[in-house]
Enzyme design. Sequence first.
Site, PDB file in Angstrom:
ATOM      1  CG  ASP A 210     -12.047 -10.674  -1.309  1.00  0.00           C
ATOM      2  OD1 ASP A 210     -13.353 -10.261  -0.418  1.00  0.00           O
ATOM      3  OD2 ASP A 210     -10.886 -10.320  -0.192  1.00  0.00           O
TER       4      ASP A 210
ATOM      5  CD  GLN B 256      -7.292 -20.333  -1.005  1.00  0.00           C
ATOM      6  OE1 GLN B 256      -6.993 -21.411  -0.178  1.00  0.00           O
ATOM      7  NE2 GLN B 256      -7.926 -20.690  -1.609  1.00  0.00           N
ATOM      8  CB  THR B 257      -1.259 -16.700   2.097  1.00  0.00           C
ATOM      9  OG1 THR B 257      -0.921 -17.657   1.733  1.00  0.00           O
ATOM     10  CG2 THR B 257      -0.503 -16.558   3.242  1.00  0.00           C
TER      11      THR B 257
ATOM     12  CD  GLU C 190      -5.358  -8.637  -3.987  1.00  0.00           C
ATOM     13  OE1 GLU C 190      -5.672  -9.155  -3.609  1.00  0.00           O
ATOM     14  OE2 GLU C 190      -4.661  -7.482  -3.153  1.00  0.00           O
TER      15      GLU C 190
ATOM     16  CB  CYS D 122     -25.213  -4.335   8.710  1.00  0.00           C
ATOM     17  SG  CYS D 122     -25.374  -5.516   8.951  1.00  0.00           S
TER      18      CYS D 122
ATOM     19  CD  GLU E 287      -5.571  -0.834  -0.480  1.00  0.00           C
ATOM     20  OE1 GLU E 287      -4.549  -0.852  -0.613  1.00  0.00           O
ATOM     21  OE2 GLU E 287      -5.746   0.752  -1.501  1.00  0.00           O
TER      22      GLU E 287
ATOM     23  CG  LEU F 156       4.536 -17.647   1.029  1.00  0.00           C
ATOM     24  CD1 LEU F 156       4.581 -16.860  -0.398  1.00  0.00           C
ATOM     25  CD2 LEU F 156       3.341 -16.764   1.536  1.00  0.00           C
ATOM     26  N   GLY F 157       2.877 -22.095   0.593  1.00  0.00           N
ATOM     27  CA  GLY F 157       1.922 -23.440  -0.108  1.00  0.00           C
ATOM     28  C   GLY F 157       1.378 -22.759  -1.770  1.00  0.00           C
TER      29      GLY F 157
ATOM     30  NE  ARG G 269      -4.292  -1.888   2.195  1.00  0.00           N
ATOM     31  CZ  ARG G 269      -4.839  -2.049   3.321  1.00  0.00           C
ATOM     32  NH1 ARG G 269      -4.612  -1.356   4.687  1.00  0.00           N
ATOM     33  NH2 ARG G 269      -6.191  -3.470   3.209  1.00  0.00           N
TER      34      ARG G 269
ATOM     35  CB  CYS H  53     -17.765  -7.612   7.919  1.00  0.00           C
ATOM     36  SG  CYS H  53     -18.765  -8.641   8.027  1.00  0.00           S
TER      37      CYS H  53
ATOM     38  CE1 TYR I 165     -10.268  -9.071  -4.270  1.00  0.00           C
ATOM     39  CE2 TYR I 165      -8.258 -10.831  -4.857  1.00  0.00           C
ATOM     40  CZ  TYR I 165      -8.595  -9.719  -4.548  1.00  0.00           C
ATOM     41  OH  TYR I 165      -8.088  -8.926  -2.695  1.00  0.00           O
TER      42      TYR I 165
END
Length: 352
Positions: free
Chosen positions: A138, A42-43, A37, A209, A182, A80-81, A25, A192, A120
């Site tokens: 996402d 998944q991380t 991104e 909401c 963002e 990181l996989g 950022r 949330c 995405y």
Amino acid sequence: MSGPGPIAPALLAWFRQNARALPFRQDPTPYHIWVSEIMLQQTRVAAALEHYRRFMEALPDVPALAACPDEELFKLWEGLGYYSRARNLKKAAQLVCSEYGGQLPASFEELQKLPGVGEYTAGAIASIAFGLPAPAVDGNVLRVFARLYNDGSNIADPAAKRLFTRRVMDQQPADAPGPFNEALMELGALVCLPGGAPLCGECPLADRCLAKAAGTLLELPVKTPPKARRVQPVTVLVARNARGEHLLQKRPETGLLAGLWQPFLFEEKLTLDEALARLAALGLSVSAAPPRPLKPAKHIFSHVEWRMAGWQLEAAGDAPAGCLWASPEEAAGRYALPGAFKAYRPLLTGGR
């Protein structure tokens, strides 16, 4: 269905006060946003930050990534996989160099043509790095909007995702698409939250909401339950020779953990006698010292759970096809050992 009304002013004001100071950022170039991104798929952010720093030091731009040898790339990605992400990054970088002069295209549609870049990720790059109006929807954003609109549609349904995407674009201000996207991601990541943990007292949108008003927060979002994972027994043999080297085995170039290195193993449950017989058939002799049982371990992939057990032993002989003997220094610094084997990594690297 009625909506929550405009959300951008309150959301952006909250984001200006609460945004995490993340490195990508601070310098949101297209390359930085793209790599971050992909890493964050998944991380968790905390787990990705050090990898991001090392990655950018080693590969500061698209041409450097495109030219990076696979072994070095996988080592940078180690821990990181989901290593297919790294492979696709390199393929995409090579395509960017050959088709776009080494610069990511400033187009939501063109970005989606790159390997590993879906709607995405393309939306995140287009909006954050180029300031273009584009959705970046996402799981976090789907959760936020399911609750904001009190919508019980199954978010795994493509039609539902298209509806949520239209709502995002209806709310997105034309002069701040990147900060808006963002902010939505940040709200889902920090406030949330999934399950029974939304922090409504900290949410800038709590007063509008619809799920909060209806008392249905904990029921949303609706999604298809995951399929049960297949359980796969794995027999691991941490074999060391007289020089203190360990036997590493390269996985096939396709499939799970493709092309990466691992301790020698069999993807089945073997007794000690069966395992020793397999080694002997490959030309490896085991010393008279009794093998020592390894601590059982497990690793969960998206579709399969490995349950690992085995032995630590002394062996001699040439490395079988697809294998090599590696010193602890080489195992630690050169060859990428996937996180699936973190329980056994200290044995292979001498604790490095």
